[in-house]
Each structure stands twice: as C-alpha cells, then as structure tokens.
Design a protein around this motif. Sequence first.
Motif, short mmCIF file in Angstrom:
data_model
loop_
_atom_site.label_atom_id
_atom_site.label_comp_id
_atom_site.label_asym_id
_atom_site.label_seq_id
_atom_site.Cartn_x
_atom_site.Cartn_y
_atom_site.Cartn_z
N ARG B 103 0.84 -1.20 0.00
CA ARG B 103 0.00 0.00 0.00
C ARG B 103 0.88 1.25 0.00
NH1 ARG B 103 -0.71 3.51 4.61
NH2 ARG B 103 -0.36 5.16 3.12
N VAL B 104 1.92 1.24 0.82
CA VAL B 104 2.80 2.41 0.89
C VAL B 104 3.52 2.61 -0.44
CG1 VAL B 104 4.86 3.34 2.03
CG2 VAL B 104 3.07 2.26 3.39
N ILE B 105 3.93 1.50 -1.08
CA ILE B 105 4.60 1.61 -2.37
C ILE B 105 3.64 2.17 -3.42
CG2 ILE B 105 5.62 0.32 -4.29
CD1 ILE B 105 6.75 -1.62 -2.22
N PHE B 106 2.45 1.55 -3.53
CA PHE B 106 1.54 1.93 -4.60
C PHE B 106 1.01 3.35 -4.45
CE2 PHE B 106 0.74 -2.80 -5.24
CZ PHE B 106 1.65 -2.85 -6.30
N TYR B 107 0.85 3.82 -3.22
CA TYR B 107 0.36 5.18 -3.02
C TYR B 107 1.51 6.19 -2.93
CZ TYR B 107 -4.42 3.58 -2.22
OH TYR B 107 -5.68 3.06 -2.37
N GLY B 108 2.73 5.72 -3.10
CA GLY B 108 3.87 6.62 -3.05
C GLY B 108 4.03 7.29 -1.69
N TYR B 110 5.92 6.65 0.66
CA TYR B 110 7.28 6.64 1.21
C TYR B 110 8.05 7.91 0.87
CZ TYR B 110 7.85 5.44 -3.64
OH TYR B 110 7.76 5.47 -4.99
N LYS B 111 7.46 8.77 0.01
CA LYS B 111 8.20 9.94 -0.47
C LYS B 111 8.30 11.04 0.59
CE LYS B 111 6.70 9.09 -5.20
NZ LYS B 111 5.80 9.53 -6.25
N THR B 117 10.22 7.16 7.97
CA THR B 117 9.16 6.22 8.35
C THR B 117 9.31 4.95 7.52
OG1 THR B 117 7.83 8.22 8.41
CG2 THR B 117 6.72 6.16 8.91
N TRP B 118 9.53 5.13 6.23
CA TRP B 118 9.72 4.00 5.31
C TRP B 118 10.93 3.15 5.73
CZ3 TRP B 118 7.89 0.99 1.55
CH2 TRP B 118 8.80 0.28 0.77
N LEU B 119 12.04 3.84 6.01
CA LEU B 119 13.26 3.09 6.35
C LEU B 119 13.08 2.29 7.63
CD1 LEU B 119 16.00 5.71 5.41
CD2 LEU B 119 15.45 3.57 4.24
N THR B 120 12.43 2.90 8.65
CA THR B 120 12.18 2.11 9.86
C THR B 120 11.26 0.94 9.53
OG1 THR B 120 10.40 3.60 10.48
CG2 THR B 120 12.53 3.97 11.53
N ALA B 193 12.79 -6.35 21.83
CA ALA B 193 13.32 -5.05 22.28
C ALA B 193 13.54 -4.13 21.08
CB ALA B 193 14.63 -5.26 23.05
N THR B 194 14.16 -4.67 20.03
CA THR B 194 14.41 -3.87 18.84
C THR B 194 13.10 -3.46 18.19
OG1 THR B 194 16.22 -5.44 18.55
CG2 THR B 194 15.96 -3.76 16.86
N LEU B 195 12.16 -4.41 18.14
CA LEU B 195 10.87 -4.14 17.51
C LEU B 195 10.15 -3.00 18.22
CD1 LEU B 195 8.87 -5.68 15.31
CD2 LEU B 195 7.56 -6.05 17.39
N MET B 196 10.14 -3.05 19.55
CA MET B 196 9.42 -2.01 20.31
C MET B 196 10.02 -0.64 20.05
SD MET B 196 8.05 -3.39 23.92
CE MET B 196 9.41 -4.33 24.50
N LEU B 197 11.34 -0.59 20.04
CA LEU B 197 12.02 0.68 19.78
C LEU B 197 11.61 1.23 18.41
CD1 LEU B 197 14.26 2.68 20.74
CD2 LEU B 197 15.85 1.33 19.37
N LEU B 198 11.68 0.36 17.39
CA LEU B 198 11.41 0.82 16.04
C LEU B 198 9.93 1.11 15.81
CD1 LEU B 198 14.00 -1.33 14.23
CD2 LEU B 198 13.72 1.10 13.91
N VAL B 199 9.04 0.33 16.42
CA VAL B 199 7.61 0.63 16.32
C VAL B 199 7.34 2.00 16.94
CG1 VAL B 199 5.32 0.01 17.19
CG2 VAL B 199 6.77 -1.73 16.16
N GLY B 200 8.02 2.28 18.06
CA GLY B 200 7.87 3.58 18.70
C GLY B 200 8.26 4.71 17.74
N ILE B 201 9.41 4.57 17.11
CA ILE B 201 9.86 5.61 16.16
C ILE B 201 8.89 5.71 14.98
CG2 ILE B 201 11.73 6.30 14.60
CD1 ILE B 201 13.66 4.76 16.46
N HIS B 202 8.53 4.54 14.44
CA HIS B 202 7.63 4.46 13.29
C HIS B 202 6.31 5.20 13.58
CE1 HIS B 202 6.87 2.36 9.46
NE2 HIS B 202 5.64 2.08 9.88
N LEU B 203 5.72 4.91 14.74
CA LEU B 203 4.43 5.53 15.09
C LEU B 203 4.60 7.02 15.37
CD1 LEU B 203 2.75 2.83 17.34
CD2 LEU B 203 2.35 3.33 14.93
#
Lengths: 161, 222
Positions: B103-108, B110-111, B117-120, B193-203
């Motif tokens: 969905r993120v790719i098709f709607y662009g 990530y730009k 957000t995309w990289l995380t 642990a890594t997932l929680m950190l990155l989900v936090g940043i992502h959100l």
Amino acid sequence: MENEEKKEISRRDFMKITIGAIGGLIGLGFGIPAIAYVVSPALGKSQAQQWIQLGATSKIELGKPTLFKVTITRQTGWIVNQEELAVYVLSEDGRDYVAMSNVCTHLGCRIRWIAGQDQYVCPCHNGIFDKQGNVVSGPPPRPLDRYETKVENDQLFILGG
Amino acid sequence: MLTRFANWLDERIGWRPVWDAIFLRKMPKVNWFYTLGSATLFVAVNQAITGILLTIYYVPTPDHAYDSVQYITTQVTGGWLIRGLHHWGASVMVVLVVLHMLRVIFYGAYKYPREVTWLTGVVLLLLVIGFGFTGYLLPWDQKSYWATTVGTRIAGVVPWVGDWILRIMRGGEDLSAVTLARFFGAHVWVLPATLMLLVGIHLYLVIRNGISEIPKKEGGKQ
C-alpha cells in the motif's frame, strides 16, 4: 419516541461506545483464556491415588516401626520422575497396620526412627514424634500423616500417589 | 467521578495533549487500505501477549522443548488457543506487513517527508521475518529442526562470509542445544526489544508527519 431518543446520541458518542464495547470484548477474549491458562496447572487435581505395594508383612517386627522404601513414578508437568517413597509401618498385633509417612509435618524434612529413644526425630528443627506418630515436642503442628493400608496375600499395600 | 479523576491526572501528567495528538489528529480522506498498519500493530500486540504466556511453560532445551510444547497444547487449559493464536498470528503478521508495504509503495507514501518512516518500516519487515525464522525452531519437532538446518545452510551460501554466518547462527558446526537457546534468546529478548524501539519511532513519525493522501490520477484536475 424511540427515533427521537436515538437522534440524541451523536455520531461521535456512538463510535465511542461501539469502539469501547468491541475493545472490551477483545480484552475479555484475551483475558479469560489467559487467566485460565496461567492458573490451570495449580487447580489440576493431584495425582490419582492408587495402591502401592510396600512389601511382605513378614518383614514387620511386632511393636517396632519398620521402614519400607518403594520407588514410584510421578508426573509433574511434562516430566516423569522416579521418586522414592519411604514409609514407616507399625503393627502391634500383626493384624492392624499403621503406615506413616516419613515426611515431618513441620516443614517437610525426613524423620528417622531412633530405636534407643523409642521416638521419631526430625533433624531439622528437633521435632519429636512418639511411636504412633503423635507429636511429643518441637514445632510440628500435627501427627505424622498416615496412609490407608490393606493386606493381600501377605503383601502390604498403601493408598497413595 | 471519572472526569474528575481524568482532570486530576491531566493536571499532573498532561496526558490529554498526547491523547489528542494520537487519536484526534487531522486525516485526509482515506480508504480501508490505510488500516493495514493498525491491523499489523494489533496482531503484534497479540503476538506479544500470547508469546509472554507461552514462556510460562515453554523450556528452550532439546530435552524439554518438544515435551513442554506438547504439554501446553494438550494439558494446559486454553493452551491450544494461546499457542494457536501465536502460531497463526505469526503468519498473519507476515501477510499484513507485506500488504502494508505494498500500500505504501503503490500510493507513493514513502516519499518526502516520510522517508525515515519508510526506512524504519524496512527494518521492521526484516525483524518480522527474523521473528518468523527464530520462532519456527522453538517447537523442536522434525519440521522445525530441518527447516532451521536448511535455513541456516541458505545463509551459509553467502560468498566469503557464509560459513562464518552459518556458524554464528548455529552457535557451532551443527544444530544443537546452543542453537535452540540462542534462537529463543533472539526470539524473546533481542527481537522484541528492537521491535518495540522501532515501532515507537515508526508511530511517532506517522503522527508527526501525518498520513499521506491517496494520490490523484494523472491528468485529472489538480
């Protein structure tokens, strides 16, 4: 009338209630199984009782506690263990048998029959029991636990698990 | 009563602006494809809850792993459900994460300004795959044993460093108790642990930057 009442609930409130209700249901859906899952081994009934063969009644000297040791298998969780069960058997007349656990009723140490004193002694906290297993002195709160017994073909059995 | 307590707490910890930022933020007109990220988060929470519950009985050693899993499935009340939710949730997780990415790719989406957000998200995808790979070994049955044998062998194909990677993953030459223990450690400590950190940043970034609009058709009016 009903329609008018419904109109008083705003779209936002309706969504709040609906989302809250769905969230609550999901919470219960997780919560109830989770609690059952955590407590279930604690509530499970202990091992089924069965008759355990101790040995020949001829080994028992009248009026003197005799120690029998048997190995039983016991399952805890997913592990099947061989455990040693030690039982003192006393008979005054060769007809009635008293089988007593060697586990001290205080904190679970193993008691020992001291022939010279005519008493059971627990080495941990000096609990003393008489020949019948009654508390003489020390901290034990109750007499030694007894097993139900039966004799078949001169073999003594106790009910335990 | 409840309102008074909410006010009392807000005065002291200031939760209301945080709440509003999360739940009352401005949105463009979107469609159901925009729920895939939230769906992924929901399943991730499911995995965390059921995973924590599984560790209450699971033992990660070769002589107990299989038996403890069987014990959970057949003896513990609701064990089949908890394990089932974790098992199926794992597959659902991978599917949702990929759909979310598409969905993120098709709607662009990530730009600019949402590249981070995309990289995380890319790292989160790798973490989810890592969860799947390490979790697959834990039941310690024939399927998991051979899947991990093959999986680590595939990692060993990498030129130059392959053999080294294989040995690091297995904790030695062969699949062993060491492998099981380190896969378990990775699965329940390192990856979460890594997932929680990155989900936090992502959100945080999703909320900070807002979500992207559905792109308009080319040639349509602006």
